[in-house]
Design a protein around this motif. Structure first.
Motif, PDB file in Angstrom:
ATOM      1  N   SER A  56      -1.874   3.338   3.785  1.00 30.80           N
ATOM      2  CA  SER A  56      -2.375   3.899   2.214  1.00 30.80           C
ATOM      3  C   SER A  56      -2.620   5.389   2.168  1.00 30.80           C
ATOM      4  O   SER A  56      -2.380   6.332   1.477  1.00 30.80           O
ATOM      5  N   LYS A  59       0.477   7.315   2.213  1.00 31.54           N
ATOM      6  CA  LYS A  59       1.042   7.503   0.871  1.00 31.54           C
ATOM      7  C   LYS A  59       0.290   8.361   0.054  1.00 31.54           C
ATOM      8  O   LYS A  59       1.188   8.995  -0.508  1.00 31.54           O
ATOM      9  N   SER A  70       2.953   8.896  -9.848  1.00 36.62           N
ATOM     10  CA  SER A  70       2.308   7.907 -10.693  1.00 36.62           C
ATOM     11  C   SER A  70       1.075   7.527 -10.451  1.00 36.62           C
ATOM     12  O   SER A  70       0.562   7.314  -9.616  1.00 36.62           O
ATOM     13  N   LEU A  71       0.328   7.637 -11.927  1.00 40.65           N
ATOM     14  CA  LEU A  71      -1.153   7.311 -11.961  1.00 40.65           C
ATOM     15  C   LEU A  71      -1.514   5.950 -11.211  1.00 40.65           C
ATOM     16  O   LEU A  71      -2.517   5.702 -10.709  1.00 40.65           O
ATOM     17  N   GLN A  72      -0.575   5.106 -11.969  1.00 34.47           N
ATOM     18  CA  GLN A  72      -0.754   3.617 -11.359  1.00 34.47           C
ATOM     19  C   GLN A  72      -0.677   3.474 -10.071  1.00 34.47           C
ATOM     20  O   GLN A  72      -1.442   2.668  -9.413  1.00 34.47           O
ATOM     21  N   LYS A  73       0.456   4.058  -9.272  1.00 33.80           N
ATOM     22  CA  LYS A  73       0.417   3.949  -7.945  1.00 33.80           C
ATOM     23  C   LYS A  73      -0.439   4.523  -7.192  1.00 33.80           C
ATOM     24  O   LYS A  73      -1.272   3.912  -6.427  1.00 33.80           O
ATOM     25  N   VAL A  75      -3.626   4.963  -8.096  1.00 32.29           N
ATOM     26  CA  VAL A  75      -4.905   3.922  -8.647  1.00 32.29           C
ATOM     27  C   VAL A  75      -4.903   2.683  -7.689  1.00 32.29           C
ATOM     28  O   VAL A  75      -5.800   2.159  -7.009  1.00 32.29           O
ATOM     29  N   LEU A  76      -3.749   2.092  -7.575  1.00 34.13           N
ATOM     30  CA  LEU A  76      -3.543   0.892  -6.799  1.00 34.13           C
ATOM     31  C   LEU A  76      -3.884   0.946  -5.263  1.00 34.13           C
ATOM     32  O   LEU A  76      -4.439   0.538  -4.810  1.00 34.13           O
ATOM     33  N   ILE A  77      -3.348   2.002  -4.971  1.00 35.09           N
ATOM     34  CA  ILE A  77      -3.650   2.503  -3.469  1.00 35.09           C
ATOM     35  C   ILE A  77      -5.130   2.938  -3.096  1.00 35.09           C
ATOM     36  O   ILE A  77      -5.599   2.427  -2.170  1.00 35.09           O
ATOM     37  N   ASN A  79      -7.671   1.712  -4.946  1.00 34.03           N
ATOM     38  CA  ASN A  79      -8.339   0.488  -4.829  1.00 34.03           C
ATOM     39  C   ASN A  79      -8.132  -0.280  -3.625  1.00 34.03           C
ATOM     40  O   ASN A  79      -9.026  -0.941  -3.050  1.00 34.03           O
ATOM     41  N   PHE A 243      -6.942  11.829  -9.164  1.00 36.72           N
ATOM     42  CA  PHE A 243      -6.296  11.638 -10.473  1.00 36.72           C
ATOM     43  C   PHE A 243      -6.232  12.602 -11.323  1.00 36.72           C
ATOM     44  O   PHE A 243      -5.190  12.836 -12.130  1.00 36.72           O
TER      45      PHE A 243
END
Lengths: 328, 440
Positions: A56, A59, A70-73, A75-77, A79, A243
């Protein structure tokens, strides 16, 4: 294929080499107590967690795309990292203390074995690093597991404990010997405050080593605890600015990935014997991937590794593992 | 399913074909639009059925190609803005022209597509080439007449909806009122009027006061097909929120929250990531929603918030490989899903150029492959199987030989007929089901 194999090894070997002994005892006994089952339940939970933690971090900080990531990616990493960090923090603050000088290794081993049956049904539970105990508070090694009920990462098996309550960490003993010097070395590489991860690493390896050097008095905990405490507030800083700012402002600001992965650490105490593995039932004969590597590295030989065996994960040994995994 | 046509989307700039990033049929199914990574849109049109060859149902041929978006540079952040087309949505046709919305990460554009097949000839003041005539040569007056010409398709940008989004736009959806549409990025959803470009209304905002507290983003959103006040949006934590625009101007508070409790026996480090919803689609009836997460597709009844009514495993054999898939980023792939016209079959893509169809009535499912070998014209697609160890039949593919670089993320189903469009990297496959075959 080597690529899959070598990187995860390199990443966690540095930290978890010392833990091997604990796992070996654990696994050896698991074989006696519990019938071996296939699948990830045999994998050292912390080993896997460490690998994922490192992946993580890589990444988040290792690539510089031309376009906004990508913001989604992200955020998931993030988390994922937070969750692991949270777990490490919980474990760090509740870890019992270790061996006293008077404890010889064997009785320790025996008492540890006695503790095993209680652990047996927790086979799938996260194994806390360095849950070594002094003979007296055996419950201390059971204790952390009871915390796992609250831990978000518990598996579905509920912990059936009767007894164990949380024990406050026993009195700390003064640190001596080559351990503390090794610890110092690590600390130098990771300028204070260090991450809980590095601390956990240091504490674990130090703790495990104490099993090998019963003559040396205890442990590292005193070093470990204050470090982790000071590290905590920093770590608990939520991932800053990931972010909004694309340049990497650190998750671990003073500690770069290089410190963790590639630091020049004295590895003499990281006992590791990768070649004694019978691959066992758990391994699949398939192209090696990170998942499989995790599975196969766990059920290592139950022979105790001789202390101070130099840790080397060179290519010949890797090849040997590959043969064993892919062969037959 | 019969393989019918394969199109390679060529960027025409000598760099070879470009990766298709979105596929969408229009409301009649006559037109099929694809967007690619290079910012181009290619529209295919179905040829009307020919009376000469009654068995050859209309094929899709290229109708128009245009450059929708260009790469831009954000000077403030020193970052490129990709020209990749994230989504295309057709507007319902209201006159002879067709209109569609196309969007990249930041800007939405409304394009009008018109045909010209006649042109006026016989001007008095201009000659055939358009040059002004010497007035002394004009001796008589004539009325210009319309003469047929080769069909010309003209595409013009009618509206540009810019500066509405700080984050990356992931969805657009046209409202059933045909006047408004919404666009969603990671943290906000905006409502636009199709005729107004300098203003939009923010209807959902999940940005936390402190960005460091951010743990969840919007992943997809869609308007209800019949109720112009309802829309749904999905999140990276696997929840769906149905919102009613009549309730308040800012729909941060959902009307219904659809969330399935986690299965404790399947708990892993990756539980959150694989629960992230990559696509949400209302059924044509408006009664159900279809969602896609990494390993499953789920059908939700709008009236039941506690769990989906149906769950289908797309590729559960990947469950033991999640760590590797996390390492190589495949776990973040966003697969789309689609309903057929009657809402009885759902379809989604997978790896190795496989795509899956699930018949909701018979509960049968099939795995098919989009590849050149299996898609010669009129060739029947053969069902494929992935074996997970144990007995292996001939032609089975083992999990370890799957090609994870060949992913089918974008699929579309004709609104009324059994025609599907599958985007496999830079190839577009169109399959037709001539005979109403059963799933097997």
């Amino acid at each position: 294929m080597l690529k899959w194999c070598s990187e995860p090894c390199a990443r966690y070997m540095l930290g978890k080499g010392g833990k091997r002994k604990f796992d070996e005892h654990e696994d050896g006994l698991e074989g006696k107590v519990v019938s071996p089952t296939d699948g990830p339940s045999k994998v050292s939970y912390t080993l896997q967690r460490q690998t994922i933690f490192n992946i993580s971090l890589m990444k988040l900080y290792n690539h510089r795309p031309l376009t906004e990531p990508s913001l989604q990616k992200t955020v998931l990493i993030n988390n994922m990292l937070r969750r692991i960090q949270e777990e490490l923090k919980q474990e760090g603050s509740l870890r019992p203390v270790f061996v006293t000088a008077s404890q010889p290794a064997d009785p320790l081993g025996d008492s540890f074995r006695e503790a095993q049956p209680a652990f047996s049904h927790l086979a799938a539970q996260p194994l806390l690093p360095a849950d070594l105990v002094s003979a007296a508070p055996l419950e201390a090694c059971l204790t952390p597991a009871s915390l796992l009920e609250d831990d978000a990462f518990c598996t579905s098996q509920t912990v059936q404990h009767d007894g164990p309550t949380k024990l406050p960490p026993p009195a700390l003993q003064p640190v001596k010997d080559s351990f503390s010097s090794a610890l110092d070395e690590i600390e130098e590489l990771c300028p204070a405050p260090t991450s809980a991860e590095a601390v956990a690493v240091a504490a674990e390896t130090a703790a495990d080593d104490s099993k090998d050097h019963p003559s040396e008095s205890s442990v590292q905990r005193p070093e470990g605890v204050p470090e982790s405490r000071t590290a905590e507030p920093k770590l608990m800083d939520p991932l800053p600015g990931n972010f909004e700012i694309t340049t990497s402002t650190g998750f671990l600001t003073d500690l770069t990935l290089d410190d963790i992965l590639f630091a020049d650490i004295d590895t003499s105490m990281y006992d590791f014997d990768p070649c004694t593995s019978a691959t066992g039932a758990a391994s699949k004969m398939a192209p090696v991937s990170a998942d499989e590597l995790l599975k196969t590295l766990a059920p290592y030989s139950s022979q105790p590794v001789t202390p101070n065996q130099p840790f080397k994960m060179d290519l010949t040994e890797l090849d040997h593992i590959m043969e064993v995994l892919v062969g037959s | 399913m019969e393989g019918e046509s394969i199109y390679e989307v060529d960027s025409g700039d000598g760099l070879g074909a470009d990766i298709i990033s979105t596929v969408e049929f229009n409301h009649t199914g006559e037109l099929l639009a694809t967007g690619d990574k290079g910012g181009r849109v290619v529209i295919f049109q179905r040829e009307p059925e020919s009376k000469n060859e009654p068995y050859s149902q209309g094929e899709y041929n290229v109708y128009s190609t245009f450059q929708s978006h260009e790469p831009e540079f954000d000077y403030l952040k020193s970052l490129e803005i990709e020209e990749k087309i994230n989504k295309i949505k057709w507007l319902p046709q209201q006159n002879a022209a067709h209109s569609l919305l196309s969007t990249n990460d930041k800007t939405i554009k409304l394009w009008k597509i018109t045909e010209r097949d006649k042109r006026p000839e016989g001007y008095n003041l201009k000659d055939e080439e358009g040059k002004l005539k010497d007035l002394s040569t004009v001796t008589s007056l004539q009325v210009p007449v319309l003469k047929p010409m080769d069909l010309m398709v003209e595409v013009t940008p009618r509206r540009i909806f810019a500066n509405g989004h700080t984050y990356h736009v992931n969805s657009i959806s046209v409202n059933s009122d045909c006047e408004t549409y919404m666009s969603a990025d990671d943290l906000r959803i905006n409502l636009w009027h199709l005729a107004i470009t300098d203003r939009s209304f923010n209807i959902v905002d999940i940005k936390p006061a402190n960005m460091e507290d951010l743990t969840e983003v919007i992943t997809a959103s869609e308007f209800h097909p019949h109720h112009c006040n309802l829309f749904v949006y999905s999140s990276s934590k696997g929840s769906l929120r149905l919102c009613d625009m009549r309730a308040s101007a800012l729909c941060d508070k959902h009307s219904k929250l659809y969330e399935e409790p986690e299965d404790p026996s399947n708990r892993s480090f990756f539980s959150e990531i694989i629960s992230s919803v990559s696509d949400v689609k209302f059924s044509h009836s408006g009664r159900y929603m279809l969602t896609r997460d990494y390993l499953t597709v789920k059908v939700w009844d709008l009236n039941m918030e506690t769990k989906p009514v149906e769950t289908y495993q797309v590729h559960d054999y990947l469950r033991s490989k999640l760590c590797s898939l996390y390492e190589n980023d495949c776990i973040f792939d966003k697969f789309e899903c689609a309903w057929n016209g009657s809402d009885s079959v759902i379809m989604t893509g997978a790896y190795n150029n496989f795509f899956r169809m699930f018949d909701r009535n018979t509960k049968r499912d099939v795995t098919l492959e989009a590849s050149r070998e299996s898609s010669k014209p009129r060739a029947i697609l053969k069902p494929r199987r992935v074996c997970v160890g144990g007995k292996r039949r001939k032609d089975d593919i083992s999990v370890d030989s799957l090609d994870f670089t060949k992913k089918i993320l974008h699929t579309a189903w004709h609104p009324t007929e059994n025609i599907i469009a599958i985007a496999a990297t830079n190839n577009l496959y169109i399959f037709q089901d001539k005979v109403n075959s059963e799933m097997h």
